[in-house]
Design a protein around this motif. Structure first.
Motif, PDB file in Angstrom:
ATOM      1  N   GLU A 155       0.827  -1.194   0.000  1.00 51.13           N
ATOM      2  CA  GLU A 155       0.000   0.000   0.000  1.00 51.13           C
ATOM      3  C   GLU A 155       0.872   1.258   0.000  1.00 51.13           C
ATOM      4  O   GLU A 155       2.032   1.229   0.404  1.00 51.13           O
ATOM      5  N   LYS A 156       0.291   2.361  -0.444  1.00 49.81           N
ATOM      6  CA  LYS A 156       1.020   3.624  -0.543  1.00 49.81           C
ATOM      7  C   LYS A 156       1.637   4.010   0.793  1.00 49.81           C
ATOM      8  O   LYS A 156       2.797   4.431   0.867  1.00 49.81           O
ATOM      9  N   GLU A 157       0.881   3.866   1.869  1.00 45.26           N
ATOM     10  CA  GLU A 157       1.380   4.244   3.188  1.00 45.26           C
ATOM     11  C   GLU A 157       2.563   3.378   3.596  1.00 45.26           C
ATOM     12  O   GLU A 157       3.522   3.862   4.210  1.00 45.26           O
ATOM     13  N   VAL A 158       2.511   2.110   3.239  1.00 41.06           N
ATOM     14  CA  VAL A 158       3.612   1.199   3.554  1.00 41.06           C
ATOM     15  C   VAL A 158       4.862   1.598   2.777  1.00 41.06           C
ATOM     16  O   VAL A 158       5.971   1.628   3.321  1.00 41.06           O
ATOM     17  N   ILE A 159       4.694   1.916   1.499  1.00 42.10           N
ATOM     18  CA  ILE A 159       5.827   2.347   0.677  1.00 42.10           C
ATOM     19  C   ILE A 159       6.458   3.611   1.248  1.00 42.10           C
ATOM     20  O   ILE A 159       7.684   3.727   1.346  1.00 42.10           O
ATOM     21  N   GLU A 160       5.623   4.564   1.640  1.00 42.25           N
ATOM     22  CA  GLU A 160       6.133   5.815   2.204  1.00 42.25           C
ATOM     23  C   GLU A 160       6.922   5.558   3.483  1.00 42.25           C
ATOM     24  O   GLU A 160       7.966   6.183   3.719  1.00 42.25           O
ATOM     25  N   ASN A 161       6.427   4.648   4.309  1.00 36.63           N
ATOM     26  CA  ASN A 161       7.149   4.311   5.532  1.00 36.63           C
ATOM     27  C   ASN A 161       8.470   3.613   5.226  1.00 36.63           C
ATOM     28  O   ASN A 161       9.488   3.862   5.890  1.00 36.63           O
ATOM     29  N   ALA A 162       8.466   2.737   4.225  1.00 42.34           N
ATOM     30  CA  ALA A 162       9.702   2.062   3.823  1.00 42.34           C
ATOM     31  C   ALA A 162      10.721   3.065   3.299  1.00 42.34           C
ATOM     32  O   ALA A 162      11.923   2.942   3.560  1.00 42.34           O
ATOM     33  N   GLU A 163      10.240   4.057   2.559  1.00 41.60           N
ATOM     34  CA  GLU A 163      11.136   5.094   2.046  1.00 41.60           C
ATOM     35  C   GLU A 163      11.754   5.903   3.186  1.00 41.60           C
ATOM     36  O   GLU A 163      12.913   6.311   3.098  1.00 41.60           O
ATOM     37  N   MET A 164      10.997   6.114   4.249  1.00 44.21           N
ATOM     38  CA  MET A 164      11.539   6.827   5.403  1.00 44.21           C
ATOM     39  C   MET A 164      12.630   5.998   6.085  1.00 44.21           C
ATOM     40  O   MET A 164      13.636   6.551   6.538  1.00 44.21           O
ATOM     41  N   ILE A 165      12.445   4.675   6.144  1.00 42.08           N
ATOM     42  CA  ILE A 165      13.488   3.813   6.700  1.00 42.08           C
ATOM     43  C   ILE A 165      14.758   3.926   5.868  1.00 42.08           C
ATOM     44  O   ILE A 165      15.867   4.068   6.394  1.00 42.08           O
ATOM     45  N   LEU A 166      14.600   3.887   4.540  1.00 45.67           N
ATOM     46  CA  LEU A 166      15.748   4.026   3.644  1.00 45.67           C
ATOM     47  C   LEU A 166      16.450   5.363   3.831  1.00 45.67           C
ATOM     48  O   LEU A 166      17.678   5.449   3.845  1.00 45.67           O
ATOM     49  N   LEU A 167      15.650   6.413   3.985  1.00 45.63           N
ATOM     50  CA  LEU A 167      16.216   7.749   4.173  1.00 45.63           C
ATOM     51  C   LEU A 167      17.045   7.822   5.451  1.00 45.63           C
ATOM     52  O   LEU A 167      18.164   8.362   5.452  1.00 45.63           O
ATOM     53  N   GLU A 168      16.512   7.269   6.522  1.00 40.75           N
ATOM     54  CA  GLU A 168      17.236   7.289   7.792  1.00 40.75           C
ATOM     55  C   GLU A 168      18.512   6.453   7.711  1.00 40.75           C
ATOM     56  O   GLU A 168      19.543   6.826   8.289  1.00 40.75           O
ATOM     57  N   GLU A 169      18.448   5.346   6.997  1.00 48.98           N
ATOM     58  CA  GLU A 169      19.649   4.532   6.812  1.00 48.98           C
ATOM     59  C   GLU A 169      20.689   5.284   5.994  1.00 48.98           C
ATOM     60  O   GLU A 169      21.882   5.250   6.286  1.00 48.98           O
ATOM     61  N   ALA A 170      20.236   5.972   4.938  1.00 50.11           N
ATOM     62  CA  ALA A 170      21.162   6.732   4.083  1.00 50.11           C
ATOM     63  C   ALA A 170      21.864   7.826   4.871  1.00 50.11           C
ATOM     64  O   ALA A 170      23.035   8.128   4.633  1.00 50.11           O
ATOM     65  N   LYS A 171      21.169   8.410   5.822  1.00 45.67           N
ATOM     66  CA  LYS A 171      21.736   9.500   6.625  1.00 45.67           C
ATOM     67  C   LYS A 171      22.864   9.014   7.536  1.00 45.67           C
ATOM     68  O   LYS A 171      23.605   9.839   8.083  1.00 45.67           O
ATOM     69  N   LYS A 172      23.003   7.713   7.698  1.00 50.66           N
ATOM     70  CA  LYS A 172      24.104   7.178   8.497  1.00 50.66           C
ATOM     71  C   LYS A 172      25.446   7.330   7.779  1.00 50.66           C
ATOM     72  O   LYS A 172      26.499   7.105   8.377  1.00 50.66           O
ATOM     73  N   GLU A 173      25.378   7.694   6.492  1.00 51.77           N
ATOM     74  CA  GLU A 173      26.583   8.038   5.715  1.00 51.77           C
ATOM     75  C   GLU A 173      26.457   9.504   5.330  1.00 51.77           C
ATOM     76  O   GLU A 173      26.189   9.856   4.181  1.00 51.77           O
ATOM     77  N   PRO A 174      26.626  10.436   6.308  1.00 50.36           N
ATOM     78  CA  PRO A 174      26.289  11.846   6.082  1.00 50.36           C
ATOM     79  C   PRO A 174      27.041  12.503   4.931  1.00 50.36           C
ATOM     80  O   PRO A 174      26.458  13.282   4.174  1.00 50.36           O
ATOM     81  N   LYS A 175      28.324  12.209   4.770  1.00 53.21           N
ATOM     82  CA  LYS A 175      29.090  12.843   3.699  1.00 53.21           C
ATOM     83  C   LYS A 175      28.568  12.419   2.336  1.00 53.21           C
ATOM     84  O   LYS A 175      28.371  13.257   1.445  1.00 53.21           O
ATOM     85  N   LEU A 176      28.341  11.135   2.164  1.00 53.36           N
ATOM     86  CA  LEU A 176      27.844  10.632   0.893  1.00 53.36           C
ATOM     87  C   LEU A 176      26.420  11.105   0.650  1.00 53.36           C
ATOM     88  O   LEU A 176      26.049  11.480  -0.466  1.00 53.36           O
ATOM     89  N   PHE A 177      25.615  11.114   1.695  1.00 55.71           N
ATOM     90  CA  PHE A 177      24.232  11.564   1.578  1.00 55.71           C
ATOM     91  C   PHE A 177      24.172  13.030   1.150  1.00 55.71           C
ATOM     92  O   PHE A 177      23.404  13.399   0.247  1.00 55.71           O
ATOM     93  N   GLN A 178      24.996  13.878   1.758  1.00 53.75           N
ATOM     94  CA  GLN A 178      25.011  15.295   1.389  1.00 53.75           C
ATOM     95  C   GLN A 178      25.545  15.494  -0.024  1.00 53.75           C
ATOM     96  O   GLN A 178      25.074  16.360  -0.756  1.00 53.75           O
ATOM     97  N   GLN A 179      26.506  14.678  -0.411  1.00 52.27           N
ATOM     98  CA  GLN A 179      27.047  14.763  -1.769  1.00 52.27           C
ATOM     99  C   GLN A 179      25.969  14.466  -2.799  1.00 52.27           C
ATOM    100  O   GLN A 179      25.831  15.169  -3.806  1.00 52.27           O
ATOM    101  N   ILE A 180      25.181  13.435  -2.543  1.00 51.70           N
ATOM    102  CA  ILE A 180      24.107  13.066  -3.461  1.00 51.70           C
ATOM    103  C   ILE A 180      23.041  14.154  -3.495  1.00 51.70           C
ATOM    104  O   ILE A 180      22.515  14.499  -4.554  1.00 51.70           O
ATOM    105  N   LYS A 181      22.728  14.710  -2.339  1.00 47.47           N
ATOM    106  CA  LYS A 181      21.737  15.789  -2.289  1.00 47.47           C
ATOM    107  C   LYS A 181      22.193  16.996  -3.097  1.00 47.47           C
ATOM    108  O   LYS A 181      21.393  17.654  -3.756  1.00 47.47           O
TER     109      LYS A 181
END
Length: 236
Positions: A196-222
């Motif tokens: 469901e859409k809500e489930v996908i959105e929540n999964a994307e938030m998990i991915l986002l939080e995981e990506a932020k654990k690599e702050p330099k790479l995350f900021q570079q991509i942003k």
């Protein structure tokens, strides 16, 4: 049979360990964890380490190469010329070159999947197009010597499929029973097309939080993509 699993900082642990648990049970299997430099490799969770006893300069051949994925650090690996060249070199010796999750992006970045179908985790799936592969939303995709698996747990399915090619049905069933791989999840939301859409959105938030654990790479991509398209949904 020499099985080389390439590991790198920020990898998703099950991407490597899932196939390992299957393939290590193939008779006469020799499994090597190999990194650019030997030593402790930190997973994307930051909780678990794997020890690479070998570095890429020491390994020149393999029967099977496994490339696991990661939340975000696969973006760093595809820019690592030494690693890209090593994968191409090892691929010349392999019977099967495989990947799990976003590991297919690493494999595709070498050019080896050009014109071939491949799968990946649903979020970075579209990046396969950038490197000449044809995205296909399947649990795993067989293209001759190249096998690519979808996200994380799909690596187990891919490894069982490969085991069947090597040792046949009875032995592979025995391996499956040994690890008691009999999935029966409480929800039917493990596939992007059914979630469901809500489930996908929540999964994307998990991915986002995981990506932020690599702050330099995350900021570079942003910085390089105002709306991060390194993570593009389902082949878009």
């Amino acid at each position: 049979m020499k099985i080389v699993i390439y590991i790198y900082h920020g990898l998703t642990m099950l991407d490597a360990i899932g196939p390992y648990e299957v393939l290590r049970n193939i008779p006469n299997a020799e499994v090597l964890f190999v990194a650019e430099k030997k030593g402790d490799i930190i997973a994307d969770s930051k909780f678990v380490h794997l020890n690479a006893r070998f570095e890429i300069e020491e390994i020149n051949e393999a029967d099977i190469l496994v490339i696991p994925g990661s939340t975000i650090t696969f973006m760093r690996e595809i820019k690592n010329v030494s690693v890209m060249n090593w994968i191409r070199k090892i691929n010349k010796t392999t019977k099967w070159t495989t990947s799990v999750c976003s590991g297919s992006i690493i494999l595709a970045a070498t050019g080896l999947l050009n014109g071939l179908e491949a799968t990946s985790h649903w979020k970075p799936m579209g990046l396969l197009k950038k490197f000449g592969a044809i995205p296909k939303s399947e649990r795993f995709v067989d293209q001759g010597k190249y096998l690519t698996a979808a996200g994380v747990s799909a690596g187990i399915d891919m490894a069982l499929y490969l085991s069947n090619k090597i040792v046949g049905e009875t032995k592979t069933k025995a391996i499956q029973l040994f690890i008691e791989y009999d999935p029966s999840p409480i929800y039917n939301s493990g596939n992007y097309s059914r979630a469901e859409k809500e489930v996908i959105e929540n999964a994307e938030m998990i991915l986002l939080e995981e990506a932020k654990k690599e702050p330099k790479l995350f900021q570079q991509i942003k910085r390089t993509t105002p709306k991060p398209k390194e993570y593009v949904q389902h082949g878009v």
